[in-house]
Design an enzyme around this catalytic site. Structure first.
Site, PDB file in Angstrom:
ATOM      1  CE  LYS A  13     -29.506 -16.950  -6.947  1.00 16.24           C
ATOM      2  NZ  LYS A  13     -28.717 -15.806  -6.835  1.00 16.24           N
ATOM      3  CE1 TYR A  53     -25.640 -12.128  -8.103  1.00 14.50           C
ATOM      4  CE2 TYR A  53     -23.803 -14.242  -7.515  1.00 14.50           C
ATOM      5  CZ  TYR A  53     -24.850 -13.417  -7.853  1.00 14.50           C
ATOM      6  OH  TYR A  53     -26.100 -14.104  -8.446  1.00 14.50           O
ATOM      7  CG  PHE A  61     -25.964  -9.842   0.317  1.00 11.90           C
ATOM      8  CD1 PHE A  61     -25.986 -10.054  -1.331  1.00 11.90           C
ATOM      9  CD2 PHE A  61     -26.421  -8.556   0.686  1.00 11.90           C
ATOM     10  CE1 PHE A  61     -26.202  -9.057  -1.899  1.00 11.90           C
ATOM     11  CE2 PHE A  61     -26.753  -8.236  -0.194  1.00 11.90           C
ATOM     12  CZ  PHE A  61     -26.450  -8.389  -1.613  1.00 11.90           C
ATOM     13  NE  ARG A  89     -34.270  -8.444 -12.201  1.00  5.89           N
ATOM     14  CZ  ARG A  89     -33.735  -8.293 -11.636  1.00  5.89           C
ATOM     15  NH1 ARG A  89     -32.838  -9.064 -11.261  1.00  5.89           N
ATOM     16  NH2 ARG A  89     -33.384  -7.474 -10.143  1.00  5.89           N
ATOM     17  CB  THR A  95     -34.478  -9.503  -4.370  1.00  5.77           C
ATOM     18  OG1 THR A  95     -33.644  -8.496  -6.033  1.00  5.77           O
ATOM     19  CG2 THR A  95     -32.873  -9.909  -3.996  1.00  5.77           C
ATOM     20  NE  ARG A 106     -34.876 -14.542  -7.509  1.00  2.84           N
ATOM     21  CZ  ARG A 106     -34.336 -13.185  -7.545  1.00  2.84           C
ATOM     22  NH1 ARG A 106     -35.175 -12.032  -7.948  1.00  2.84           N
ATOM     23  NH2 ARG A 106     -33.450 -13.054  -7.874  1.00  2.84           N
ATOM     24  CG  ASN A 116     -32.485 -14.862  -5.488  1.00  6.82           C
ATOM     25  OD1 ASN A 116     -32.077 -15.370  -5.291  1.00  6.82           O
ATOM     26  ND2 ASN A 116     -32.704 -14.129  -4.679  1.00  6.82           N
ATOM     27  CG  HIS A 119     -28.252 -13.684 -12.180  1.00  2.00           C
ATOM     28  ND1 HIS A 119     -28.561 -12.667 -11.800  1.00  2.00           N
ATOM     29  CD2 HIS A 119     -28.128 -13.191 -13.343  1.00  2.00           C
ATOM     30  CE1 HIS A 119     -27.528 -11.275 -12.172  1.00  2.00           C
ATOM     31  NE2 HIS A 119     -28.101 -11.797 -13.674  1.00  2.00           N
ATOM     32  CD  GLU A 130     -25.908  -9.871 -15.623  1.00  2.00           C
ATOM     33  OE1 GLU A 130     -26.623 -10.598 -16.157  1.00  2.00           O
ATOM     34  OE2 GLU A 130     -25.821  -9.629 -14.341  1.00  2.00           O
TER      35      GLU A 130
HETATM   36  P1  IDP Z   1     -31.655 -10.359  -7.884  1.00  2.00           P
HETATM   37  O1  IDP Z   1     -31.133 -11.188  -7.733  1.00  2.00           O
HETATM   38  O2  IDP Z   1     -32.924  -9.698  -8.120  1.00  2.00           O
HETATM   39  O3  IDP Z   1     -31.559  -8.715  -9.378  1.00  2.00           O
HETATM   40  P2  IDP Z   1     -29.865  -8.493  -6.335  1.00  2.00           P
HETATM   41  O4  IDP Z   1     -30.394  -7.402  -5.446  1.00  2.00           O
HETATM   42  O5  IDP Z   1     -28.910  -8.087  -7.771  1.00  2.00           O
HETATM   43  O6  IDP Z   1     -31.479  -8.686  -6.452  1.00  2.00           O
HETATM   44  O7  IDP Z   1     -28.441  -9.197  -5.468  1.00  2.00           O
HETATM   45  C1  IDP Z   1     -28.178 -10.852  -5.606  1.00  2.00           C
HETATM   46  C2  IDP Z   1     -27.973 -11.660  -4.917  1.00  2.00           C
HETATM   47  O8  IDP Z   1     -27.878 -11.153  -4.269  1.00  2.00           O
HETATM   48  C3  IDP Z   1     -29.726 -11.978  -5.047  1.00  2.00           C
HETATM   49  O9  IDP Z   1     -29.966 -12.676  -6.312  1.00  2.00           O
HETATM   50  C4  IDP Z   1     -29.214 -12.613  -3.704  1.00  2.00           C
HETATM   51  O10 IDP Z   1     -29.371 -14.318  -4.063  1.00  2.00           O
HETATM   52  C5  IDP Z   1     -28.586 -12.063  -2.913  1.00  2.00           C
HETATM   53  N1  IDP Z   1     -28.971 -11.131  -2.143  1.00  2.00           N
HETATM   54  C6  IDP Z   1     -29.382  -9.590  -2.739  1.00  2.00           C
HETATM   55  N2  IDP Z   1     -29.710  -9.240  -1.106  1.00  2.00           N
HETATM   56  C7  IDP Z   1     -29.834 -10.325  -0.411  1.00  2.00           C
HETATM   57  C8  IDP Z   1     -29.865 -10.000   1.230  1.00  2.00           C
HETATM   58  O11 IDP Z   1     -30.264  -9.468   1.854  1.00  2.00           O
HETATM   59  N3  IDP Z   1     -29.685 -11.411   2.066  1.00  2.00           N
HETATM   60  C9  IDP Z   1     -29.363 -12.330   1.161  1.00  2.00           C
HETATM   61  N4  IDP Z   1     -29.212 -11.757   0.192  1.00  2.00           N
HETATM   62  C10 IDP Z   1     -29.308 -11.378  -0.609  1.00  2.00           C
HETATM   63 MG    MG Z   2     -28.810  -7.789  -9.477  1.00  2.00          MG
END
Ligand code: IDP
Ligand code: MG
Length: 155
Positions: A13, A53, A61, A89, A95, A106, A116, A119, A130
């Site tokens: 990202k 997303y 967020f 993953r 996450t 991460r 983070n 993706h 995707e």
């Molecule tokens: P993932 O990337 O590990 O699959 P997801 O739950 O699908 O996580 O969330 C997508 C993206 O949204 C995350 O990678 C992160 O950048 C952002 N995100 C998710 N939860 C939060 C949060 O609580 N605060 C800020 N950003 C978040």
């Molecule tokens: Mg995700």
């Protein structure tokens, strides 16, 4: 063992690009034995990120994620190999980077969920959606990684 077509869309990202971690991310997947079949630098649009997303629409967020994600380039990749979705993953880590294990991307390089770095697709269905969102079919290469039998043979 027959070559698997299992694929995952991995993104470095925008924060990962800014942090200079593109090579580090590639190195981890490459060293693990996965095969890179598509790679490009991309300036994602808000619309593309909104689609990417879509499951998170409405969450607090969501808007910041689109705004930051579209503020500069990302690197999109398609990696292929047996178990790539689950292993991918695991390579990324949780996450919330504070909860991510050391040794994950991460867990080694990030501290905030909103920054983070990476993706990775979380299911075969998500991966298909995707990959189609980020790549045209002709941008994905079919090639044989030499030595694959030393990675994949079960017995
Ligand atoms: P993932 O990337 O590990 O699959 P997801 O739950 O699908 O996580 O969330 C997508 C993206 O949204 C995350 O990678 C992160 O950048 C952002 N995100 C998710 N939860 C939060 C949060 O609580 N605060 C800020 N950003 C978040
Ligand atoms: Mg995700």
């Amino acid at each position: 063992m027959a070559a698997t077509r299992e694929r995952s869309l991995i993104l470095v990202k925008h924060d990962g690009v800014q942090r200079g971690l593109v090579g580090e991310v590639i190195r981890r997947f490459e060293n693990r034995g996965f095969k890179l079949i598509g790679l490009k630098y991309v300036q994602a649009t808000r619309a593309q990120l909104e689609s990417h997303y879509e499951d998170h629409k409405g969450k607090d967020f969501f808007e910041p994620l689109l705004a930051y994600g579209s503020s500069g380039p990302a690197v999109a990749m398609v990696w292929e190999g047996h178990g790539i979705i689950t292993a991918g993953r695991a390579i990324l880590g949780a996450t919330d980077p504070i909860k991510a294990q050391p040794g994950t991307i991460r867990g080694d390089y990030a501290t905030a969920a909103g920054r983070n770095l990476v993706h990775g697709s979380d299911s075969e269905k998500a991966a298909k959606r995707e990959v189609d969102l980020w790549f045209k079919a002709e941008e994905l290469l079919t090639w044989h990684r030499a030595g694959a039998q030393h990675l994949h043979d079960k017995y």
